[in-house]
Design an enzyme around this catalytic site. Sequence first.
Site, mmCIF file in Angstrom:
data_model
loop_
_atom_site.group_PDB
_atom_site.id
_atom_site.type_symbol
_atom_site.label_atom_id
_atom_site.label_comp_id
_atom_site.label_asym_id
_atom_site.label_seq_id
_atom_site.Cartn_x
_atom_site.Cartn_y
_atom_site.Cartn_z
ATOM 1 N N SER A 1 14.223 -17.486 55.702
ATOM 2 C CA SER A 1 13.690 -16.217 55.224
ATOM 3 C C SER A 1 12.321 -15.823 55.749
ATOM 4 C CB SER A 1 13.672 -16.209 53.694
ATOM 5 O OG SER A 1 14.983 -16.272 53.193
ATOM 6 N N SER B 1 14.612 -13.717 52.740
ATOM 7 C CA SER B 1 14.359 -12.869 51.590
ATOM 8 C C SER B 1 12.999 -12.186 51.710
ATOM 9 C CB SER B 1 14.383 -13.721 50.313
ATOM 10 O OG SER B 1 13.311 -14.677 50.336
ATOM 11 N N LYS C 1 4.179 -11.507 49.645
ATOM 12 C CA LYS C 1 5.507 -11.432 49.042
ATOM 13 C C LYS C 1 5.398 -11.517 47.525
ATOM 14 C CE LYS C 1 10.018 -13.787 49.625
ATOM 15 N NZ LYS C 1 10.707 -14.816 50.435
#
Length: 468
Positions: free
Chosen positions: A181, A157, A84
């Site tokens: 998330s 996210s 990420k």
Amino acid sequence: MPNLPDATHYLTVSELAARIQAREISPVAVTRSQLERIACLDTELHSFAGVMADVALAEAATAEAEIAAGRYRGPLHGVPIAVKDLFWTQGFPTAGGMTIHKQHRPREDATVVRRLRQAGAVVLGKLQMTEGAYSDHHPAVTPPRNPWNAAYWTGISSSGSAAATAAGLCYGSLGSDTGGSIRWPCAATGLTGLKPSWGRVSRHGAFELAATLDHVGPMARDTRDVAAILQVIAGADPADPTALSAPVPDYLAATGQGVGGMRIGVDPAWNSEGVDATTQRVLADAVAAYRALGAEIIAVQFPDAKQIVDDWAPNCAVEAAVAHEATYPARKGEYGPVLASVIEAGRALSGLDYQRILLRRMAFRGRVAALFRTIDLLLTPVQPFPPLTLATISTLGEQPGLIADLQRYTCPFNMTGNPTLTLPGGFSEAGMPIGFQLVAAQLGEARLIRAGAAFQAATAWHRRHPAL
């Protein structure tokens, strides 16, 4: 070495690792294949914020040479992974989903990235995410698409981590979870994701959203894969004084231990109130599978979580305001409207109100800890309905009740810091994956891994992939 067979991109980490170790598949060949697949598919999926092709090929060549020389480092050696865009990568942009940081080139790797590289993993690149890891993408960012159906939500996210892993653009990924998330994206895309205990994995070199709520964890295709990744990234870190010093168990060994005699708690009321019939069927099937595997299913009453769910947003907002002090409000105009409004809410909350939240949070954490003195795991939904369409998600700001429903089973375990494991357990009538969640006591990751591996040895939901 032979050419890569069809569907190699959907192998699990452990399957690929066995072939790499046996020198049936070359790390360079598999990395090239992944880069070609990214180039072919990611123009539509938008899962990558940046691809590190030259770095990845160099790492793959090093891995190949080491393995040929008999210096095999373990199950991530030569395996292409992506991270990420929250996590620093030395010399390569790390933006955290924000335009403010698009030119930020860290001078060092985040601890988790460094540990992946030390284990011999090949880092393909950075995965797209919501702005600052909150609930919406910056207006300048194209949100990642769900590879199962572009009309559906990919979760937040860690949206890019989910899309890339589910689409076979990497073999596993790192995500973060502040309110759901890791869990929402995994449930929405048919993945397995582990949110470790708070502090089990170092946060050094990770952009902060809310320091006491942020968890760093792996997302992959099965439990054995998340165990292999967690094995590498977990543990104490001198650079992060909040990282726990407790010894790291042999998580991979736990994958073969089964669930015989394990006590799995189920709250029939909490798991059914306002929960749609399809999701209830997935939960019932999971309970039946665990009973057949030898687990003891125990009816429990989970502590009332409504207030703690309500408290999550202001708690997160205050911590986000602190995390963004260096750039907000000084560069307010460069923020998207959702993250800006959260920070404003955090700056406006009184100290007295914040202290009341902290006291309620401490009490709730104590009640949850007491529950885990009577059970080994808790089984719950991830959300009370199948994956949502983007059309529905676009109305969230107008539906506070829908937001509360979405957060009902996720936010409580960020407020307590308990570890969770998300597993695919079925499909909706529209053909979208549905996941469920297991929760353990603090530092109970090995129990989660035992239970996840046992479930996946007896079922095949995790073996289904989107047609791309």
